[in-house]
Design an enzyme around this catalytic site. Sequence first.
Site, short mmCIF file in Angstrom:
data_model
loop_
_atom_site.label_atom_id
_atom_site.label_comp_id
_atom_site.label_asym_id
_atom_site.label_seq_id
_atom_site.Cartn_x
_atom_site.Cartn_y
_atom_site.Cartn_z
N ASP A 98 0.96 -1.15 -0.04
CA ASP A 98 0.00 -0.05 0.08
C ASP A 98 0.93 1.18 0.03
O ASP A 98 1.81 1.16 0.67
CB ASP A 98 -0.90 0.01 1.25
N ASP A 199 -3.30 4.50 -2.17
CA ASP A 199 -4.49 5.07 -1.23
C ASP A 199 -5.05 6.29 -1.96
O ASP A 199 -4.26 7.22 -2.10
CB ASP A 199 -4.07 5.19 -0.01
N GLU A 254 -6.78 3.67 -5.81
CA GLU A 254 -7.94 3.74 -5.19
C GLU A 254 -8.47 5.07 -5.52
O GLU A 254 -7.78 6.17 -5.55
CB GLU A 254 -8.07 3.57 -3.63
N HIS A 327 -11.04 -4.19 2.70
CA HIS A 327 -11.13 -3.95 4.14
C HIS A 327 -11.77 -2.69 4.53
O HIS A 327 -11.82 -2.57 5.82
CB HIS A 327 -9.45 -3.70 4.38
N ASP A 328 -12.44 -1.99 3.76
CA ASP A 328 -13.42 -0.83 3.95
C ASP A 328 -14.82 -1.31 3.92
O ASP A 328 -15.73 -0.18 3.84
CB ASP A 328 -12.96 0.24 3.05
C1 NOJ Z 1 -8.74 4.21 1.88
C2 NOJ Z 1 -8.27 3.11 2.90
O1 NOJ Z 1 -8.70 1.90 2.18
C3 NOJ Z 1 -9.06 3.38 4.22
O2 NOJ Z 1 -9.07 2.20 5.22
C4 NOJ Z 1 -8.29 4.60 4.86
O3 NOJ Z 1 -9.15 4.60 5.93
C5 NOJ Z 1 -8.63 5.90 3.88
N1 NOJ Z 1 -8.05 5.60 2.71
C6 NOJ Z 1 -7.57 6.79 4.45
O4 NOJ Z 1 -6.17 6.59 4.15
#
Ligand code: NOJ
Length: 554
Positions: A98, A199, A254, A327-328
């Site tokens: 990441d 990210d 992302e 994971h989100d």
């Molecule tokens: C996206 C990440 O996937 C998430 O887990 C994170 O909280 C936010 N970006 C901030 O870095």
Amino acid sequence: MTRTWWKKGVVYQIYPRSFMDSNGDGVGDLAGIAGKADYIASLGVDIVWLNPVYRSPNKDNGYDISDYEGIMEEFGTMADLDRLVAALHERGIRVIMDLVVNHSSDQHPWFLESRSSKASPKRDWYIWKPARAGGPPNNWKACFTGSAWELDPGSGEYYLHLFDPSQPDFNWENPELRKAVYAMMRRWFERGIDGFRMDVATLFSKDPSYRDLTPAEGMFSSTAPYVYGPRLHEFIREMRREALDGFDAMTVGEAPGSTVENALELVGEGRGELDMLFQFELMGIDHVNGDKWRQRPIEVPEMKSIVERWQLGLAGRAWNSNYLMNHDQPRSVSRFGDAALYRNESAKALLLLNLSLGGTPYIYQGEELGMANVAFDSISDYRDVDTLNYHKEALAAGVPEAEAMRSIHYMSRDNARTPMQWSAGRNAGFTEGLPWIGVNPDCAKVNAEAEEADGASVLHFTRAMTAFRRKHPSLVYGSFELLAREDTRLFAFLRVGEGESLLVEINMSSETIRSEAPSRAATTLISSLGPALPVGTPAPGTLAPWEARVSALS
Ligand code: NOJ
């Protein structure tokens, strides 16, 4: 389209905190992952993406980094990381990490220096603004609650944080900051890693006007002044030149705020920017007005139309990445399947869908077991900053506790973060100690050991599906045509190319439905019902509840 390892590869995402604990401190670690290298290889995946493993105060589980070139103590050492990368490489699996460079931790030495004085040489590495009318510089909101601006009493100025106050945004306008980021990336490639998941890569460039968001703009609207900002493409191209060229690396951004149109500018082949991106349209399908804490039922035709838009929109011009969770997000089987009545069946159906689309598929740890959402009774069992903030805010706004908890049970990021379920034993075999977050009580039934022993498990089907994709290049490089557009239960499409024509059908319902196959003279090649179905014989005229299959057209 060019052909590359990351186009035909399948990615397995590992959340190190929750994968496997090797030393009994209740937190997953790098040695724990390395100990499972054979298991990972057995899935038939080609690439592992590790969520952040860098030093971090863990306000946001590693997305608040205080040292980009040090390993989080709880996860182990740099030597452990090298060993893990070597163990995966030996098994033919590449490793991507990441890259979190929209922001750092407020404990990073760069921020400490930046905050120390207006005259600091690093002041300009972050985004500082004076107050406006005695308050924050504009109306931007932070992702996890409240204003995106935090007052620093020392200087009387505000700094920007689009996420938690402990995650100050970098000022990408500053060339020294950019140089430091690129140099850090190069050192990781020299160490032997194979790429980065970046990210919030669409947020690096902020519109210098720092104008207010309009009432119509949500936080991640494509027009928000920090989404696909004016210098984004310039920065990414510079990053490519300075940090990526010369390495056989894969990049996936992302990308909040992406539409097919702006995505083509970021990942279009020949643009010299990123290889792939994660768009959010499917992940927003059950939100009310863009608010993830207010949910509505998923409509299958809408799901199909989002998938079709991306499959066709990028075809021949850019490469998709497909995911049903990470994971989100909630567990895919709980969100898109039927975890209560058809857990196994629907988990397999969703895996077949994900692995039959054009683009690179991403499988999240536990998805190969059909792991489902957890429903802790008490908010005190939750760990995620986003969930805890929502709970506090909702209660303060008068939302009844039971309603807030219902929403948390459905949507909390902790659904994806409970420990990996290895066995029916203590703590699901994840740790000898006290796990940092509770284990899902369904581990008595849903776990890797039990699934190894059951030929009809989700785990065995995952392996069958990755092998199937490898044997059928039309699933990777073929064209896409959606069928039965209006059907509210059948998700069907054709994949044609590389000398074959495949019909993919997924029954997205708990009823028996009619198949497209008979009218197309199709023979079944793989079915989620497993060997019970005579594979290779004419495909039957119906699909059982949550059955999914791929058939060959003659
Ligand atoms: C996206 C990440 O996937 C998430 O887990 C994170 O909280 C936010 N970006 C901030 O870095």
